[in-house]
Write an enzyme that holds these catalytic residues in place. Structure first.
Site, PDB file in Angstrom:
ATOM      1  N   ILE A  90     -89.959 -75.380 -15.532  1.00  0.00           N
ATOM      2  CA  ILE A  90     -89.644 -75.871 -14.199  1.00  0.00           C
ATOM      3  C   ILE A  90     -88.242 -76.482 -14.235  1.00  0.00           C
ATOM      4  O   ILE A  90     -87.937 -77.283 -15.121  1.00  0.00           O
ATOM      5  CB  ILE A  90     -90.664 -76.968 -13.770  1.00  0.00           C
ATOM      6  CG1 ILE A  90     -92.100 -76.443 -13.897  1.00  0.00           C
ATOM      7  CG2 ILE A  90     -90.366 -77.458 -12.362  1.00  0.00           C
ATOM      8  CD1 ILE A  90     -92.412 -75.263 -13.035  1.00  0.00           C
ATOM      9  N   LEU A  91     -87.412 -76.104 -13.297  1.00  0.00           N
ATOM     10  CA  LEU A  91     -86.064 -76.691 -13.229  1.00  0.00           C
ATOM     11  C   LEU A  91     -86.164 -78.108 -12.675  1.00  0.00           C
ATOM     12  O   LEU A  91     -86.908 -78.369 -11.731  1.00  0.00           O
ATOM     13  CB  LEU A  91     -85.160 -75.846 -12.339  1.00  0.00           C
ATOM     14  CG  LEU A  91     -84.870 -74.431 -12.856  1.00  0.00           C
ATOM     15  CD1 LEU A  91     -84.034 -73.659 -11.851  1.00  0.00           C
ATOM     16  CD2 LEU A  91     -84.171 -74.477 -14.209  1.00  0.00           C
ATOM     17  N   HIS A  99     -91.825 -64.118  -9.419  1.00  0.00           N
ATOM     18  CA  HIS A  99     -93.155 -64.544  -9.855  1.00  0.00           C
ATOM     19  C   HIS A  99     -94.123 -63.353  -9.751  1.00  0.00           C
ATOM     20  O   HIS A  99     -94.092 -62.623  -8.755  1.00  0.00           O
ATOM     21  CB  HIS A  99     -93.645 -65.693  -8.967  1.00  0.00           C
ATOM     22  CG  HIS A  99     -94.984 -66.191  -9.358  1.00  0.00           C
ATOM     23  ND1 HIS A  99     -95.198 -66.957 -10.488  1.00  0.00           N
ATOM     24  CD2 HIS A  99     -96.203 -66.013  -8.791  1.00  0.00           C
ATOM     25  CE1 HIS A  99     -96.487 -67.230 -10.588  1.00  0.00           C
ATOM     26  NE2 HIS A  99     -97.110 -66.672  -9.574  1.00  0.00           N
ATOM     27  N   ASP A 152     -87.349 -74.350  -5.058  1.00  0.00           N
ATOM     28  CA  ASP A 152     -87.266 -75.746  -4.615  1.00  0.00           C
ATOM     29  C   ASP A 152     -87.898 -76.611  -5.702  1.00  0.00           C
ATOM     30  O   ASP A 152     -88.137 -76.138  -6.810  1.00  0.00           O
ATOM     31  CB  ASP A 152     -87.900 -75.934  -3.229  1.00  0.00           C
ATOM     32  CG  ASP A 152     -89.402 -75.680  -3.233  1.00  0.00           C
ATOM     33  OD1 ASP A 152     -89.995 -75.534  -4.328  1.00  0.00           O
ATOM     34  OD2 ASP A 152     -89.990 -75.646  -2.132  1.00  0.00           O
ATOM     35  N   ALA A 153     -88.186 -77.869  -5.368  1.00  0.00           N
ATOM     36  CA  ALA A 153     -88.644 -78.791  -6.410  1.00  0.00           C
ATOM     37  C   ALA A 153     -90.104 -78.559  -6.810  1.00  0.00           C
ATOM     38  O   ALA A 153     -90.563 -79.103  -7.820  1.00  0.00           O
ATOM     39  CB  ALA A 153     -88.456 -80.232  -5.937  1.00  0.00           C
ATOM     40  N   GLY A 154     -90.830 -77.746  -6.066  1.00  0.00           N
ATOM     41  CA  GLY A 154     -92.238 -77.515  -6.381  1.00  0.00           C
ATOM     42  C   GLY A 154     -92.430 -76.370  -7.361  1.00  0.00           C
ATOM     43  O   GLY A 154     -91.469 -75.739  -7.816  1.00  0.00           O
TER      44      GLY A 154
END
Ligand code: GAR
Length: 216
Positions: free
Chosen positions: A106-107, A123, A155-157
């Site tokens: 995860i980034l 994905h 995004d952040a998720g």
């Protein structure tokens, strides 16, 4: 969120710089590299970064004359410093677009702050179904009859970003995780090559959850 890639236009003579992040085989990265040999593709791989020194895709990249780097979590005291180092390494290639192609981490905030809106991930499932590290296994376990692959803007998720492109793949009764993943990857390579090329050549906008590639 509105986010127009400020760079591409059909009139551009030069190609967009890509950084591709990988963790393993790198067959999607290799497909992009192959496509980028044709100048009209509009994008070239400036660098390939892996989070593991043994990622087989690194060898493919080196053989193609592409600069490579390894930024491995185990070489850093914590995730935040790894994320900073990854963001710096990505930045060193001055990318227009960052492509996560089988990158199994995860980034974090450093990468997202610097490149947010310009990072795509592929994905192996039809998001929002079956997000996470085991998209193929989870689709089989869930009894899906159709699955596929999805290109999102990161995004952040975890696999929650807006969808850029998708392609469907039938699940067969006798499928194993490996057989299904192999058929997905056949479709996925083409989807990623086509989508990244269009984004590079035509730009894109994001309005809420809707991504439009090309001039809106
Ligand atoms: C691809 O199927 C990609 O969607 C998947 O890893 C494979 C990479 O193949 N990524 C994920 O599962 C991320 N959650 P490759 O190394 O041969 O390009």
């Amino acid at each position: 969120m509105t986010n127009r890639n400020p760079h591409p236009s059909p009139a551009r003579a030069s190609s967009e710089a890509l950084v591709v992040l990988i963790s393993g085989t790198g067959s999607i990265m290799a497909a992009i590299e192959q496509a980028s040999r044709e100048p009209s593709y509009g994008a070239r791989i400036a660098g390939v970064i892996a989070d593991r020194a043994d990622a087989a895709g690194l060898e493919i990249a080196r053989a193609a004359g592409i600069a490579t780097a390894v930024v491995s979590l185990k070489d850093f005291p914590d995730r935040a410093t790894w994320d900073d180092a990854l963001a710096r390494t990505v930045a060193s290639f001055s990318p227009d677009l960052v492509v996560c192609a089988g990158f199994m981490k995860i980034l974090g905030p450093a990468a997202l702050e610097q490149f947010g809106g310009r990072i795509v991930n592929t994905h192996p499932a039809l998001l929002p179904a079956y997000p996470g590290a085991h998209g193929v296994r989870d689709a089989l376990a869930g009894g899906a009859k159709v699955t596929g692959c999805t290109v999102i803007i990161v995004d952040a998720g975890i696999d929650t970003g807006p969808i850029v492109a998708q392609a469907a793949v039938d699940v067969w009764d006798n499928d194993s995780e490996d057989s299904l993943h192999a058929r997905i990857k056949d479709v996925e390579r083409e989807l990623v090559v086509t989508t990244v090329g269009r984004m590079a050549r035509e730009g894109w906008t994001v309005e809420g959850r809707t991504v439009t590639v090309g001039q809106a």
